[in-house]
Design a protein around this motif. Structure first.
Motif, PDB file in Angstrom:
ATOM      1  N   CYS A  64      -5.103   4.013  -9.709  1.00 16.87           N
ATOM      2  CA  CYS A  64      -3.766   4.422  -9.272  1.00 16.87           C
ATOM      3  C   CYS A  64      -3.660   4.348  -7.752  1.00 16.87           C
ATOM      4  O   CYS A  64      -4.625   4.635  -7.038  1.00 16.87           O
ATOM      5  CB  CYS A  64      -3.500   5.851  -9.733  1.00 16.87           C
ATOM      6  SG  CYS A  64      -1.897   6.498  -9.243  1.00 16.87           S
ATOM      7  N   THR A  65      -2.477   3.992  -7.255  1.00 15.45           N
ATOM      8  CA  THR A  65      -2.272   3.921  -5.811  1.00 15.45           C
ATOM      9  C   THR A  65      -2.366   5.300  -5.164  1.00 15.45           C
ATOM     10  O   THR A  65      -2.787   5.432  -4.014  1.00 15.45           O
ATOM     11  CB  THR A  65      -0.889   3.306  -5.478  1.00 15.45           C
ATOM     12  OG1 THR A  65      -0.655   2.192  -6.343  1.00 15.45           O
ATOM     13  CG2 THR A  65      -0.834   2.832  -4.049  1.00 15.45           C
ATOM     14  N   SER A  66      -1.986   6.330  -5.913  1.00 18.64           N
ATOM     15  CA  SER A  66      -2.040   7.683  -5.346  1.00 18.64           C
ATOM     16  C   SER A  66      -3.460   8.107  -5.005  1.00 18.64           C
ATOM     17  O   SER A  66      -3.662   8.943  -4.125  1.00 18.64           O
ATOM     18  CB  SER A  66      -1.417   8.701  -6.311  1.00 18.64           C
ATOM     19  OG  SER A  66      -0.112   9.038  -5.881  1.00 18.64           O
TER      20      SER A  66
ATOM     21  N   SER B 161       5.801   6.093 -12.488  1.00 18.07           N
ATOM     22  CA  SER B 161       5.507   7.290 -11.694  1.00 18.07           C
ATOM     23  C   SER B 161       4.672   6.949 -10.458  1.00 18.07           C
ATOM     24  O   SER B 161       4.830   7.583  -9.413  1.00 18.07           O
ATOM     25  CB  SER B 161       4.805   8.329 -12.559  1.00 18.07           C
ATOM     26  OG  SER B 161       5.678   8.747 -13.588  1.00 18.07           O
ATOM     27  N   ASP B 162       3.778   5.975 -10.553  1.00 13.79           N
ATOM     28  CA  ASP B 162       2.992   5.582  -9.384  1.00 13.79           C
ATOM     29  C   ASP B 162       3.925   5.036  -8.290  1.00 13.79           C
ATOM     30  O   ASP B 162       3.861   5.435  -7.127  1.00 13.79           O
ATOM     31  CB  ASP B 162       1.929   4.532  -9.785  1.00 13.79           C
ATOM     32  CG  ASP B 162       0.915   4.262  -8.672  1.00 13.79           C
ATOM     33  OD1 ASP B 162       0.877   5.027  -7.689  1.00 13.79           O
ATOM     34  OD2 ASP B 162       0.151   3.282  -8.797  1.00 13.79           O
ATOM     35  N   ALA B 163       4.808   4.123  -8.677  1.00 17.83           N
ATOM     36  CA  ALA B 163       5.718   3.509  -7.702  1.00 17.83           C
ATOM     37  C   ALA B 163       6.559   4.568  -6.978  1.00 17.83           C
ATOM     38  O   ALA B 163       6.757   4.510  -5.764  1.00 17.83           O
ATOM     39  CB  ALA B 163       6.629   2.497  -8.400  1.00 17.83           C
TER      40      ALA B 163
ATOM     41  N   SER C  89      -0.320   9.255 -14.972  1.00 17.33           N
ATOM     42  CA  SER C  89       0.500   8.210 -15.564  1.00 17.33           C
ATOM     43  C   SER C  89      -0.243   6.875 -15.623  1.00 17.33           C
ATOM     44  O   SER C  89      -0.332   6.239 -16.674  1.00 17.33           O
ATOM     45  CB  SER C  89       1.784   8.061 -14.742  1.00 17.33           C
ATOM     46  OG  SER C  89       2.514   6.934 -15.165  1.00 17.33           O
ATOM     47  N   ASP C  90      -0.799   6.454 -14.504  1.00 17.16           N
ATOM     48  CA  ASP C  90      -1.453   5.139 -14.461  1.00 17.16           C
ATOM     49  C   ASP C  90      -2.744   5.095 -15.267  1.00 17.16           C
ATOM     50  O   ASP C  90      -3.104   4.062 -15.812  1.00 17.16           O
ATOM     51  CB  ASP C  90      -1.760   4.738 -13.014  1.00 17.16           C
ATOM     52  CG  ASP C  90      -0.640   3.907 -12.406  1.00 17.16           C
ATOM     53  OD1 ASP C  90       0.488   3.961 -12.944  1.00 17.16           O
ATOM     54  OD2 ASP C  90      -0.889   3.191 -11.409  1.00 17.16           O
ATOM     55  N   THR C  91      -3.465   6.213 -15.341  1.00 21.72           N
ATOM     56  CA  THR C  91      -4.750   6.200 -16.063  1.00 21.72           C
ATOM     57  C   THR C  91      -4.611   6.732 -17.479  1.00 21.72           C
ATOM     58  O   THR C  91      -5.605   6.839 -18.186  1.00 21.72           O
ATOM     59  CB  THR C  91      -5.816   7.062 -15.342  1.00 21.72           C
ATOM     60  OG1 THR C  91      -5.410   8.440 -15.403  1.00 21.72           O
ATOM     61  CG2 THR C  91      -6.008   6.651 -13.892  1.00 21.72           C
TER      62      THR C  91
ATOM     63  N   ILE D 109       4.336  -0.258  -1.783  1.00 19.14           N
ATOM     64  CA  ILE D 109       3.431   0.603  -2.554  1.00 19.14           C
ATOM     65  C   ILE D 109       3.295   0.064  -3.976  1.00 19.14           C
ATOM     66  O   ILE D 109       4.289  -0.321  -4.590  1.00 19.14           O
ATOM     67  CB  ILE D 109       4.019   2.052  -2.628  1.00 19.14           C
ATOM     68  CG1 ILE D 109       4.234   2.649  -1.231  1.00 19.14           C
ATOM     69  CG2 ILE D 109       3.163   2.955  -3.516  1.00 19.14           C
ATOM     70  CD1 ILE D 109       2.979   3.066  -0.508  1.00 19.14           C
ATOM     71  N   ASP D 110       2.071   0.020  -4.483  1.00 26.51           N
ATOM     72  CA  ASP D 110       1.824  -0.248  -5.902  1.00 26.51           C
ATOM     73  C   ASP D 110       2.295  -1.628  -6.376  1.00 26.51           C
ATOM     74  O   ASP D 110       2.529  -1.826  -7.556  1.00 26.51           O
ATOM     75  CB  ASP D 110       2.470   0.864  -6.756  1.00 26.51           C
ATOM     76  CG  ASP D 110       2.027   0.844  -8.207  1.00 26.51           C
ATOM     77  OD1 ASP D 110       0.873   0.461  -8.464  1.00 26.51           O
ATOM     78  OD2 ASP D 110       2.831   1.216  -9.086  1.00 26.51           O
ATOM     79  N   HIS D 111       2.465  -2.579  -5.487  1.00 25.15           N
ATOM     80  CA  HIS D 111       2.808  -3.948  -5.902  1.00 25.15           C
ATOM     81  C   HIS D 111       2.685  -4.873  -4.701  1.00 25.15           C
ATOM     82  O   HIS D 111       2.748  -4.429  -3.556  1.00 25.15           O
ATOM     83  CB  HIS D 111       4.236  -4.019  -6.430  1.00 25.15           C
ATOM     84  CG  HIS D 111       5.307  -3.933  -5.365  1.00 25.15           C
ATOM     85  ND1 HIS D 111       5.489  -2.806  -4.589  1.00 25.15           N
ATOM     86  CD2 HIS D 111       6.224  -4.825  -4.932  1.00 25.15           C
ATOM     87  CE1 HIS D 111       6.499  -3.020  -3.738  1.00 25.15           C
ATOM     88  NE2 HIS D 111       6.954  -4.236  -3.924  1.00 25.15           N
TER      89      HIS D 111
ATOM     90  N   ASP E 267      -2.033  -0.782  -2.354  1.00 25.28           N
ATOM     91  CA  ASP E 267      -1.900  -1.281  -3.728  1.00 25.28           C
ATOM     92  C   ASP E 267      -3.234  -1.243  -4.464  1.00 25.28           C
ATOM     93  O   ASP E 267      -4.299  -1.093  -3.856  1.00 25.28           O
ATOM     94  CB  ASP E 267      -1.351  -2.715  -3.682  1.00 25.28           C
ATOM     95  CG  ASP E 267      -0.831  -3.179  -5.032  1.00 25.28           C
ATOM     96  OD1 ASP E 267      -0.751  -2.375  -5.970  1.00 25.28           O
ATOM     97  OD2 ASP E 267      -0.499  -4.379  -5.146  1.00 25.28           O
ATOM     98  N   HIS E 268      -3.156  -1.399  -5.774  1.00 23.72           N
ATOM     99  CA  HIS E 268      -4.368  -1.470  -6.598  1.00 23.72           C
ATOM    100  C   HIS E 268      -4.238  -2.571  -7.645  1.00 23.72           C
ATOM    101  O   HIS E 268      -4.836  -2.480  -8.711  1.00 23.72           O
ATOM    102  CB  HIS E 268      -4.672  -0.100  -7.234  1.00 23.72           C
ATOM    103  CG  HIS E 268      -3.670   0.340  -8.262  1.00 23.72           C
ATOM    104  ND1 HIS E 268      -4.043   0.883  -9.470  1.00 23.72           N
ATOM    105  CD2 HIS E 268      -2.309   0.310  -8.264  1.00 23.72           C
ATOM    106  CE1 HIS E 268      -2.944   1.183 -10.168  1.00 23.72           C
ATOM    107  NE2 HIS E 268      -1.893   0.851  -9.455  1.00 23.72           N
ATOM    108  N   HIS E 269      -3.425  -3.589  -7.334  1.00 19.21           N
ATOM    109  CA  HIS E 269      -3.258  -4.724  -8.249  1.00 19.21           C
ATOM    110  C   HIS E 269      -3.918  -5.975  -7.684  1.00 19.21           C
ATOM    111  O   HIS E 269      -4.304  -6.004  -6.519  1.00 19.21           O
ATOM    112  CB  HIS E 269      -1.766  -5.016  -8.459  1.00 19.21           C
ATOM    113  CG  HIS E 269      -1.050  -3.963  -9.236  1.00 19.21           C
ATOM    114  ND1 HIS E 269      -0.471  -2.879  -8.629  1.00 19.21           N
ATOM    115  CD2 HIS E 269      -0.852  -3.815 -10.563  1.00 19.21           C
ATOM    116  CE1 HIS E 269       0.089  -2.106  -9.562  1.00 19.21           C
ATOM    117  NE2 HIS E 269      -0.138  -2.649 -10.740  1.00 19.21           N
ATOM    118  N   ARG E 270      -3.986  -7.006  -8.515  1.00 14.12           N
ATOM    119  CA  ARG E 270      -4.401  -8.317  -8.019  1.00 14.12           C
ATOM    120  C   ARG E 270      -3.434  -8.743  -6.915  1.00 14.12           C
ATOM    121  O   ARG E 270      -2.263  -8.325  -6.903  1.00 14.12           O
ATOM    122  CB  ARG E 270      -4.385  -9.347  -9.158  1.00 14.12           C
ATOM    123  CG  ARG E 270      -2.968  -9.687  -9.608  1.00 14.12           C
ATOM    124  CD  ARG E 270      -2.939 -10.783 -10.652  1.00 14.12           C
ATOM    125  NE  ARG E 270      -1.559 -11.288 -10.782  1.00 14.12           N
ATOM    126  CZ  ARG E 270      -1.245 -12.508 -11.181  1.00 14.12           C
ATOM    127  NH1 ARG E 270      -2.177 -13.374 -11.493  1.00 14.12           N
ATOM    128  NH2 ARG E 270       0.014 -12.871 -11.269  1.00 14.12           N
TER     129      ARG E 270
HETATM  130 MN   LIG Z   1       0.142   1.710 -10.217  1.00 16.62          MN
END
Ligand SMILES: [Mn+2]
Length: 305
Positions: free
Chosen positions: A118-120, A14-16, A148-150, A74-76, A96-99
């Motif tokens: 979450c990216t949102s 859902s984030d993507a 979704s992400d949390t 987004i998100d990656h 993004d919010h990943h490594r």
């Molecule tokens: Mn995400």
């Protein structure tokens, strides 16, 4: 008008999807000499379908290859998680919010990375910075991504920023976060129409770590006994995936959204690395009490192992 493709990772969650929609919307409000188009590089899962239907938002087009296009990621950011043709695309922006890993671009870019849940949440803050109040639909998209992400704020990745953004968005979208959130998460646990292979690929990411290439798939459930009863069949599918994707290890993480515990079916030549990161497997099963986040509770210990 020039088109910019805005898209999230493979096997989109859902984030993507929802964040791509909300960010393309913000770009289009702010700029008019180019058109941002939210696209996806995989199929929608049941949870995301529920969110889009609930808020009356249309599905977005599928794109197979981004070569020659201007793109916003987004998100990656990892190469294994992005679109075909990435090397021939022009990356304008990353949110993004990943490594950050295996991410190389040919030209300078705008990047906005925050250690949020979450990216949102980042995109919601971008709306606020521009003094733009998101529409009901866009608020619905962003709050769905955050829930979704949390896992409805229960994941250790969840920050105060996520909660604040989500509550603000809920006031615009006029939804009861707990009621809507549980309904949406439960919709995502409906796997009745899917084959085992599809279930394994719904939310599978490949990580290139020092000790090898690991595939980590994750599903949400309200009853982990159901998938565990099919362990032997899953192991067969996992072996085929290990071969096909040249993986050294695989974890199929089954997360119970009611108890917030997980259990993993593990396989591969380097299962010892997985065991070192967590605990000894028992008949290809590792219990992961209190683990719900791949990003924060699975990838870091595996990277360190
Ligand atoms: Mn995400």
């Amino acid at each position: 008008m020039e088109e910019i493709l805005v898209y999230g990772h493979r096997n989109p969650d859902s984030d993507a999807i929802c964040t791509s929609i909300a960010y393309a919307n913000l770009r289009n409000i702010l700029k008019n000499n180019e058109r941002a188009v939210a696209v996806r590089i995989g199929e929608l899962n049941e949870e995301t379908k529920y969110a889009l239907e609930y808020f009356g938002v249309d599905n977005i087009p599928y794109v197979d290859n981004v070569a020659g296009k201007k793109i916003i990621m987004i998100d990656h950011n990892e190469r294994t998680q992005t679109a075909n043709g990435f090397e021939e695309a022009k990356v304008l922006e990353l949110i993004d919010h990943h490594r950050i890993a295996n991410f190389v671009t040919a030209e300078p870019l705008k990047a906005r990375v925050e250690p949020y849940g979450c990216t949102s949440t980042i995109v919601c803050e971008m709306y606020m910075e521009k003094n733009i109040v998101p529409s009901k639909k866009m608020a619905g998209m962003m709050l769905s991504a955050i829930i979704s992400d949390t896992l409805l704020f229960k994941s250790p990745t969840c920050t105060q920023n996520d909660i604040k953004a989500c509550e603000y968005l809920a006031s615009i979208a006029e939804v009861d976060l707990n009621k809507y959130g549980m309904d949406m998460l439960k919709a995502g646990t409906n796997l009745s129409k899917k084959t085992l292979k599809e279930i394994l690929n719904m939310d599978m990411k490949i990580f290139e770590l020092a000790k090898g290439r690991f595939g980590i798939a994750q599903i949400n459930t309200v009853n982990e006994k159901e998938p565990l009863e099919k362990k032997e069949e899953y192991l067969k599918e996992i072996s085929a995936m290990i071969e096909e994707l040249k993986l050294d290890g695989f974890m199929f993480v089954i997360t119970n959204i009611l108890t917030n515990n997980s259990v993993a079916i593990v396989s591969g030549e380097k299962v010892d690395v997985i065991e070192k990161a967590f605990s000894k497997s028992n008949d290809s099963i590792i219990e992961l009490p209190g683990v719900v986040s791949r990003k924060k509770q699975i990838v870091p210990p595996l990277t360190n192992a």
